[in-house]
Design an enzyme around this catalytic site. Structure first.
Site, PDB file in Angstrom:
ATOM      1  N   ASP A  52       0.791  -1.231   0.000  1.00 39.41           N
ATOM      2  CA  ASP A  52       0.000   0.000   0.000  1.00 39.41           C
ATOM      3  C   ASP A  52       0.823   1.281   0.000  1.00 39.41           C
ATOM      4  O   ASP A  52       1.970   1.310   0.424  1.00 39.41           O
ATOM      5  CB  ASP A  52      -0.895   0.027   1.242  1.00 39.41           C
ATOM      6  CG  ASP A  52      -2.043  -0.956   1.184  1.00 39.41           C
ATOM      7  OD1 ASP A  52      -1.997  -1.873   0.343  1.00 39.41           O
ATOM      8  OD2 ASP A  52      -2.977  -0.815   1.990  1.00 39.41           O
ATOM      9  N   HIS A  86       3.642  -2.144   3.133  1.00 40.44           N
ATOM     10  CA  HIS A  86       3.634  -0.797   2.567  1.00 40.44           C
ATOM     11  C   HIS A  86       4.948  -0.498   1.843  1.00 40.44           C
ATOM     12  O   HIS A  86       6.010  -0.932   2.274  1.00 40.44           O
ATOM     13  CB  HIS A  86       3.418   0.253   3.665  1.00 40.44           C
ATOM     14  CG  HIS A  86       2.074   0.177   4.323  1.00 40.44           C
ATOM     15  ND1 HIS A  86       1.755  -0.790   5.251  1.00 40.44           N
ATOM     16  CD2 HIS A  86       0.971   0.958   4.177  1.00 40.44           C
ATOM     17  CE1 HIS A  86       0.501  -0.613   5.655  1.00 40.44           C
ATOM     18  NE2 HIS A  86       0.007   0.439   5.024  1.00 40.44           N
TER      19      HIS A  86
END
Length: 271
Positions: A96, A241
């Site tokens: 992400d 992430h």
């Protein structure tokens, strides 16, 4: 008959024969029944024929959402909820908040080293700032998920107008940059609500959540991230992430986790 009479008789005979020949060759069809002559034979027979102009190409359609058959009304936590036909040993790595100019290339290199595909949940503003990275993600065969235009939180607390603009804005930015029509949406921070789910369903998208979250964004240490990710089992959706800050710990953890999970016979797939 004298000489002059003989000459006159021969002349008349020849004249009658010629007239008969001309009559036989004459066109006796009724006026107006004659076929029209080919224009190419009567005018400019030696002229190069003019080619018809090629049709103009149709303009490319504007980006449109492609509705899935049955958008789910609840966030997806397991691969089987999205793809029942996935291999039984499949797991999915989702990444992400990128693309990020420092960390996304490193993550992409690591995935390529281990022949792993992932699903990148990208932010529209970041795609606009780093279009070449977004294109690189798509070109490498990774899936792309809509993660809003600007990552506002709490997402479920936004007005319906802002919520919709965050979703459609990111969709168009992704499409314009990569040509990918996203069919998955992940709410920032996993902030779901009936209004969020309605917005996603109305745009023909599936709400993507996760099964295992090592909270790598908080930088708990590479060892802690690794321990959580190693809890993966067939069907798990993992969250990591590549944007939003220093992702050195995430990168170190994935360097160990990916080959460890592969050694268990697990296969990474895109969503």
């Amino acid at each position: 008959m004298d000489e002059m009479g003989r000459r006159r008789a021969i002349y008349l005979g020849v004249l009658v024969a010629v007239q008969g020949t001309l009559a036989a060759c004459a066109d006796t069809s009724a006026p107006g029944s004659r076929p029209v002559a080919d224009a190419s034979r009567t005018r400019g027979a030696n002229r190069t024929p003019t080619r018809s102009p090629s049709p103009s190409p149709s303009p490319s359609p504007s980006p449109m959402f492609q509705p899935v058959a049955v958008p789910t009304r609840k966030p997806i936590h397991q691969i089987s909820e999205l793809n029942p036909a996935a291999p039984p040993n499949a797991i999915a790595l989702t990444i992400d908040d990128g693309p990020d100019p420092e960390w996304t290339p490193r993550v992409l290199d690591l995935l390529a080293q281990h022949h792993v595909v992932a699903t990148f949940c990208v932010i529209g503003d970041a795609v606009r700032e780093h279009p070449d990275l977004a294109k690189r993600v798509a070109a490498a065969g990774h899936a792309i998920c809509n993660h809003t235009m600007s990552h506002p939180q709490p997402f479920a607390g936004l007005s319906s107008e802002r919520m919709s603009s965050e979703v459609t804005g990111a969709h168009r930015e992704i499409w314009n940059t990569t040509g990918v029509t996203t069919r998955l949406f992940r709410a920032p921070g996993g902030s779901w609500s009936p209004a969020v789910l309605d917005t996603i369903a109305s745009n023909g998208m599936q709400p993507l959540d996760w099964d295992i979250d090592p909270r790598d964004w908080s930088r708990p240490g590479a060892s802690a991230i690794e321990t959580d990710l190693l809890r993966a089992k067939p069907g798990s959706i993992l969250l990591c992430h590549d944007g939003g800050g220093d992702r050195a710990e995430t990168l170190r953890a994935l360097s160990n986790v990916i080959p460890a999970l592969q050694s268990r016979g697990l296969t990474f797939i895109t969503l």
